[in-house]
Design a protein around this motif. Structure first.
Motif, PDB file in Angstrom:
ATOM      1  N   LEU A  12      43.001 -22.838 -11.296  1.00  0.00           N
ATOM      2  CA  LEU A  12      43.117 -23.862 -10.261  1.00  0.00           C
ATOM      3  C   LEU A  12      42.509 -23.403  -8.943  1.00  0.00           C
ATOM      4  CD1 LEU A  12      46.638 -25.589 -10.351  1.00  0.00           C
ATOM      5  CD2 LEU A  12      44.400 -26.686 -10.469  1.00  0.00           C
ATOM      6  N   LEU A  13      42.741 -22.137  -8.570  1.00  0.00           N
ATOM      7  CA  LEU A  13      42.254 -21.640  -7.297  1.00  0.00           C
ATOM      8  C   LEU A  13      40.738 -21.644  -7.201  1.00  0.00           C
ATOM      9  CD1 LEU A  13      44.403 -18.564  -6.185  1.00  0.00           C
ATOM     10  CD2 LEU A  13      44.490 -20.903  -5.352  1.00  0.00           C
ATOM     11  N   LEU A  14      40.057 -21.578  -8.328  1.00  0.00           N
ATOM     12  CA  LEU A  14      38.602 -21.498  -8.318  1.00  0.00           C
ATOM     13  C   LEU A  14      37.928 -22.856  -8.202  1.00  0.00           C
ATOM     14  CD1 LEU A  14      37.986 -18.823 -11.109  1.00  0.00           C
ATOM     15  CD2 LEU A  14      38.363 -18.478  -8.650  1.00  0.00           C
ATOM     16  N   GLU A  15      38.695 -23.934  -8.360  1.00  0.00           N
ATOM     17  CA  GLU A  15      38.103 -25.266  -8.383  1.00  0.00           C
ATOM     18  C   GLU A  15      37.609 -25.697  -6.989  1.00  0.00           C
ATOM     19  OE1 GLU A  15      37.682 -27.725 -11.089  1.00  0.00           O
ATOM     20  OE2 GLU A  15      37.609 -25.682 -11.873  1.00  0.00           O
ATOM     21  N   PRO A  16      36.449 -26.342  -6.924  1.00  0.00           N
ATOM     22  CA  PRO A  16      36.000 -26.932  -5.651  1.00  0.00           C
ATOM     23  C   PRO A  16      36.817 -28.175  -5.327  1.00  0.00           C
ATOM     24  CG  PRO A  16      34.497 -27.537  -7.403  1.00  0.00           C
ATOM     25  CD  PRO A  16      35.494 -26.580  -8.018  1.00  0.00           C
ATOM     26  N   SER A  61      50.159 -15.803 -13.573  1.00  0.00           N
ATOM     27  CA  SER A  61      50.994 -16.541 -14.517  1.00  0.00           C
ATOM     28  C   SER A  61      50.107 -17.327 -15.468  1.00  0.00           C
ATOM     29  CB  SER A  61      51.917 -17.500 -13.764  1.00  0.00           C
ATOM     30  OG  SER A  61      52.522 -18.421 -14.652  1.00  0.00           O
ATOM     31  N   PRO A  62      50.361 -17.257 -16.773  1.00  0.00           N
ATOM     32  CA  PRO A  62      49.528 -17.996 -17.725  1.00  0.00           C
ATOM     33  C   PRO A  62      49.937 -19.456 -17.887  1.00  0.00           C
ATOM     34  CG  PRO A  62      51.156 -16.704 -18.909  1.00  0.00           C
ATOM     35  CD  PRO A  62      51.352 -16.389 -17.442  1.00  0.00           C
ATOM     36  N   ARG A  63      51.009 -19.862 -17.238  1.00  0.00           N
ATOM     37  CA  ARG A  63      51.548 -21.209 -17.437  1.00  0.00           C
ATOM     38  C   ARG A  63      50.568 -22.276 -16.951  1.00  0.00           C
ATOM     39  NH1 ARG A  63      55.280 -24.039 -14.092  1.00  0.00           N
ATOM     40  NH2 ARG A  63      55.506 -22.149 -12.822  1.00  0.00           N
ATOM     41  N   ALA A  64      50.414 -23.340 -17.708  1.00  0.00           N
ATOM     42  CA  ALA A  64      49.565 -24.458 -17.304  1.00  0.00           C
ATOM     43  C   ALA A  64      50.232 -25.223 -16.161  1.00  0.00           C
ATOM     44  CB  ALA A  64      49.307 -25.382 -18.476  1.00  0.00           C
ATOM     45  N   LEU A  65      49.482 -25.473 -15.087  1.00  0.00           N
ATOM     46  CA  LEU A  65      50.012 -26.161 -13.911  1.00  0.00           C
ATOM     47  C   LEU A  65      49.414 -27.548 -13.718  1.00  0.00           C
ATOM     48  CD1 LEU A  65      49.954 -23.268 -11.267  1.00  0.00           C
ATOM     49  CD2 LEU A  65      51.826 -23.937 -12.787  1.00  0.00           C
ATOM     50  N   ALA A  66      48.273 -27.811 -14.335  1.00  0.00           N
ATOM     51  CA  ALA A  66      47.596 -29.090 -14.122  1.00  0.00           C
ATOM     52  C   ALA A  66      46.608 -29.324 -15.248  1.00  0.00           C
ATOM     53  CB  ALA A  66      46.872 -29.097 -12.776  1.00  0.00           C
ATOM     54  N   SER A  67      46.124 -30.553 -15.342  1.00  0.00           N
ATOM     55  CA  SER A  67      45.058 -30.884 -16.279  1.00  0.00           C
ATOM     56  C   SER A  67      44.153 -31.897 -15.613  1.00  0.00           C
ATOM     57  CB  SER A  67      45.616 -31.446 -17.588  1.00  0.00           C
ATOM     58  OG  SER A  67      46.298 -32.666 -17.339  1.00  0.00           O
ATOM     59  N   SER A  68      42.926 -31.968 -16.074  1.00  0.00           N
ATOM     60  CA  SER A  68      41.980 -32.947 -15.543  1.00  0.00           C
ATOM     61  C   SER A  68      41.089 -33.454 -16.660  1.00  0.00           C
ATOM     62  CB  SER A  68      41.129 -32.348 -14.422  1.00  0.00           C
ATOM     63  OG  SER A  68      40.231 -31.388 -14.937  1.00  0.00           O
ATOM     64  N   VAL A  99      44.493 -29.752  -1.148  1.00  0.00           N
ATOM     65  CA  VAL A  99      44.691 -28.302  -1.087  1.00  0.00           C
ATOM     66  C   VAL A  99      46.165 -27.941  -1.140  1.00  0.00           C
ATOM     67  CG1 VAL A  99      44.333 -26.244   0.334  1.00  0.00           C
ATOM     68  CG2 VAL A  99      42.533 -27.970   0.145  1.00  0.00           C
ATOM     69  N   GLY A 100      46.990 -28.687  -0.405  1.00  0.00           N
ATOM     70  CA  GLY A 100      48.408 -28.356  -0.359  1.00  0.00           C
ATOM     71  C   GLY A 100      49.072 -28.419  -1.716  1.00  0.00           C
ATOM     72  N   THR A 101      48.711 -29.409  -2.520  1.00  0.00           N
ATOM     73  CA  THR A 101      49.301 -29.541  -3.846  1.00  0.00           C
ATOM     74  C   THR A 101      48.895 -28.388  -4.749  1.00  0.00           C
ATOM     75  OG1 THR A 101      49.348 -31.952  -3.641  1.00  0.00           O
ATOM     76  CG2 THR A 101      49.476 -31.041  -5.863  1.00  0.00           C
ATOM     77  N   VAL A 102      47.600 -28.051  -4.751  1.00  0.00           N
ATOM     78  CA  VAL A 102      47.116 -26.950  -5.585  1.00  0.00           C
ATOM     79  C   VAL A 102      47.716 -25.630  -5.132  1.00  0.00           C
ATOM     80  CG1 VAL A 102      45.069 -25.560  -6.119  1.00  0.00           C
ATOM     81  CG2 VAL A 102      44.970 -28.053  -6.287  1.00  0.00           C
ATOM     82  N   GLY A 233      32.411 -12.585  -6.385  1.00  0.00           N
ATOM     83  CA  GLY A 233      32.113 -12.640  -4.965  1.00  0.00           C
ATOM     84  C   GLY A 233      30.849 -13.400  -4.655  1.00  0.00           C
ATOM     85  N   ARG A 234      30.170 -13.911  -5.679  1.00  0.00           N
ATOM     86  CA  ARG A 234      28.961 -14.699  -5.446  1.00  0.00           C
ATOM     87  C   ARG A 234      29.294 -15.927  -4.605  1.00  0.00           C
ATOM     88  NH1 ARG A 234      26.863 -18.917  -8.053  1.00  0.00           N
ATOM     89  NH2 ARG A 234      28.422 -18.729  -9.702  1.00  0.00           N
ATOM     90  N   THR A 235      30.371 -16.604  -4.946  1.00  0.00           N
ATOM     91  CA  THR A 235      30.936 -17.654  -4.109  1.00  0.00           C
ATOM     92  C   THR A 235      32.451 -17.556  -4.184  1.00  0.00           C
ATOM     93  OG1 THR A 235      30.940 -19.269  -5.925  1.00  0.00           O
ATOM     94  CG2 THR A 235      29.017 -19.252  -4.466  1.00  0.00           C
ATOM     95  N   VAL A 236      33.111 -18.061  -3.160  1.00  0.00           N
ATOM     96  CA  VAL A 236      34.573 -18.170  -3.182  1.00  0.00           C
ATOM     97  C   VAL A 236      34.932 -19.596  -2.789  1.00  0.00           C
ATOM     98  CG1 VAL A 236      35.051 -15.735  -2.736  1.00  0.00           C
ATOM     99  CG2 VAL A 236      34.751 -17.289  -0.806  1.00  0.00           C
ATOM    100  N   SER A 237      35.987 -20.116  -3.362  1.00  0.00           N
ATOM    101  CA  SER A 237      36.416 -21.477  -3.052  1.00  0.00           C
ATOM    102  C   SER A 237      37.309 -21.477  -1.821  1.00  0.00           C
ATOM    103  CB  SER A 237      37.168 -22.080  -4.239  1.00  0.00           C
ATOM    104  OG  SER A 237      38.445 -21.471  -4.364  1.00  0.00           O
ATOM    105  N   PHE A 238      37.532 -22.667  -1.272  1.00  0.00           N
ATOM    106  CA  PHE A 238      38.439 -22.784  -0.130  1.00  0.00           C
ATOM    107  C   PHE A 238      39.849 -22.363  -0.523  1.00  0.00           C
ATOM    108  CE2 PHE A 238      41.535 -25.366   2.262  1.00  0.00           C
ATOM    109  CZ  PHE A 238      41.347 -24.787   3.509  1.00  0.00           C
ATOM    110  N   CYS A 239      40.353 -22.852  -1.662  1.00  0.00           N
ATOM    111  CA  CYS A 239      41.720 -22.508  -2.067  1.00  0.00           C
ATOM    112  C   CYS A 239      41.854 -21.015  -2.349  1.00  0.00           C
ATOM    113  CB  CYS A 239      42.120 -23.319  -3.297  1.00  0.00           C
ATOM    114  SG  CYS A 239      42.405 -25.073  -2.988  1.00  0.00           S
ATOM    115  N   GLN A 240      40.855 -20.430  -2.970  1.00  0.00           N
ATOM    116  CA  GLN A 240      40.855 -18.994  -3.236  1.00  0.00           C
ATOM    117  C   GLN A 240      40.904 -18.212  -1.918  1.00  0.00           C
ATOM    118  OE1 GLN A 240      37.238 -17.812  -5.188  1.00  0.00           O
ATOM    119  NE2 GLN A 240      38.128 -15.997  -6.151  1.00  0.00           N
TER     120      GLN A 240
END
Length: 270
Positions: A12-16, A61-68, A99-102, A233-240
Motif C-alpha cells: 500500500l505504501l508504494l502506491e501513487p 505485517s502480511p495481512r491484507a488491508l485493501a484491494s483494488s 493518504v490518511g486512510t492508507v 530508491g529510484r523513486t519514493v511515493s508520498f505515503c512511503q
C-alpha cells in the motif's frame, strides 16, 4: 475484464495517488502568507535513500488491508478521483481521504502510534495557541508530531519544483523562502522538528538542522503524487516518504532552541 488485487501494508505504501479532478471554476490567487524563511536553507541530503532504508528495514505485517480493481475501463471506479476540487479546502480533503486512510491502516497494522488528521484535533503546543496548520501526524493521545500545510497546485507561486529549481540554480532565493515562511513559523511556534508542504501533486518535507551555529532548514527533493515507491530508491511515493518522516518524529521531534547563537532570525514578515 477487471480483476481484484490485494494490498498489504508494505505494498500500500508504494502506491501513487490518483490524479486530481480539478474544476475549471477554481481559485485564482496564491495563498502564501507574507512571511519569509530567513535562516540557513539547504537540501536534505540522501532523503530518498533514507526513506528506502526505513522501508526495507521494517518487518511488515502480511495481512491484507485493501484491494483494488485492475484492467481496462475503470474510470468509473472508486480508485479514480470522482470529486471536483476547486480550492484549498478541497485539496486538504482529498489528501486526508486518500493518504490518511492508507497511512492510518498501515500504521495500525504495524502497531505504530501515529495517525493523520486535522491540527485542530491535536493538543495545542501551549494554552491559547490559535493557529491551525492544515494537517498533522499525531499520536492516538492527540500529541502533534508532524504538521503539514496545503496549497492548491494550479497557482504558479505554489509550484514547488519550480521554486526549488530557482533556488538551486541561483536565480532567486526569495520565492522558495516565501513559500516556506508560514510552515517554518509553525515549526518554531510548535517546537517541532519535521513538517511538510503539500499541493497534493507536489510535496517537500522539511526538518530543522543546525548549520554551524545557525538554525537551518533542510528540504527534501520534490515528491510527486504520481511517484510509485520502490525498494531501490529510484523513486519514493508520498505515503512511503510520510511514513519515514513520521517514524523520525516519533524518535526525535524536538526543535531545539538551546543550540546555536542567541537572537537568531528564523522567519521575518515580508
Amino acid at each position: 475484464m477487471a480483476t481484484s488485487v490485494a494490498y498489504s501494508a508494505a505494498t500500500l505504501l508504494l502506491e501513487p495517488l490518483p490524479d486530481l479532478d480539478i474544476s475549471s471554476r477554481r481559485t485564482t490567487r496564491h495563498a502564501l502568507h507574507q512571511i519569509h524563511f530567513a535562516g540557513a536553507l539547504q537540501p536534505w541530503a540522501n532523503f530518498e535513500a533514507d526513506v528506502v532504508n526505513t522501508y526495507n528495514g521494517r518487518a511488515w505485517s502480511p495481512r491484507a488491508l485493501a484491494s483494488s480493481l485492475t484492467g481496462n475501463s475503470l474510470t468509473d471506479s472508486v480508485h479514480e478521483e470522482q470529486v471536483f476540487v476547486s480550492d484549498e479546502r478541497g485539496i486538504q480533503g482529498r489528501l486526508e481521504g486518500r493518504v490518511g486512510t492508507v497511512l492510518g491502516a498501515v500504521l495500525r497494522a504495524q502497531n505504530q502510534d501515529l495517525k493523520l488528521g486535522s491540527f485542530k484535533g491535536a493538543q495545542p503546543p501551549y494554552q491559547g495557541y490559535l493557529k491551525t496548520p492544515d494537517f498533522v501526524l499525531m499520536t492516538l493521545a492527540h500529541v502533534d508530531k508532524v504538521p503539514g500545510e496545503a496549497k492548491v497546485p494550479w497557482i504558479a507561486e505554489h509550484c514547488l519544483d519550480n521554486l526549488v529549481d530557482e533556488f538551486e540554480n541561483g536565480d532567486t532565493e526569495q520565492t522558495l523562502r516565501h513559500a516556506l515562511g508560514q510552515i517554518a513559523r509553525y515549526m518554531l511556534e510548535t517546537r517541532l522538528k519535521y513538517v511538510f508542504l503539500n499541493t497534493y501533486e507536489q510535496t517537500i518535507f522539511l526538518r530543522k538542522a543546525d548549520v554551524g551555529r545557525v538554525w537551518g532548514l533542510e528540504y527534501s527533493p520534490v515528491i510527486y503524487h504520481h511517484d510509485r515507491g520502490s525498494t531501490s530508491g529510484r523513486t519514493v511515493s508520498f505515503c512511503q516518504s510520510l511514513y519515514h518522516v513520521g517514524l523520525l518524529a516519533l524518535a526525535d521531534l524536538a526543535f531545539n532552541t538551546d543550540t546555536g547563537m542567541w537572537n537568531q532570525v528564523w522567519t521575518r514578515n515580508a
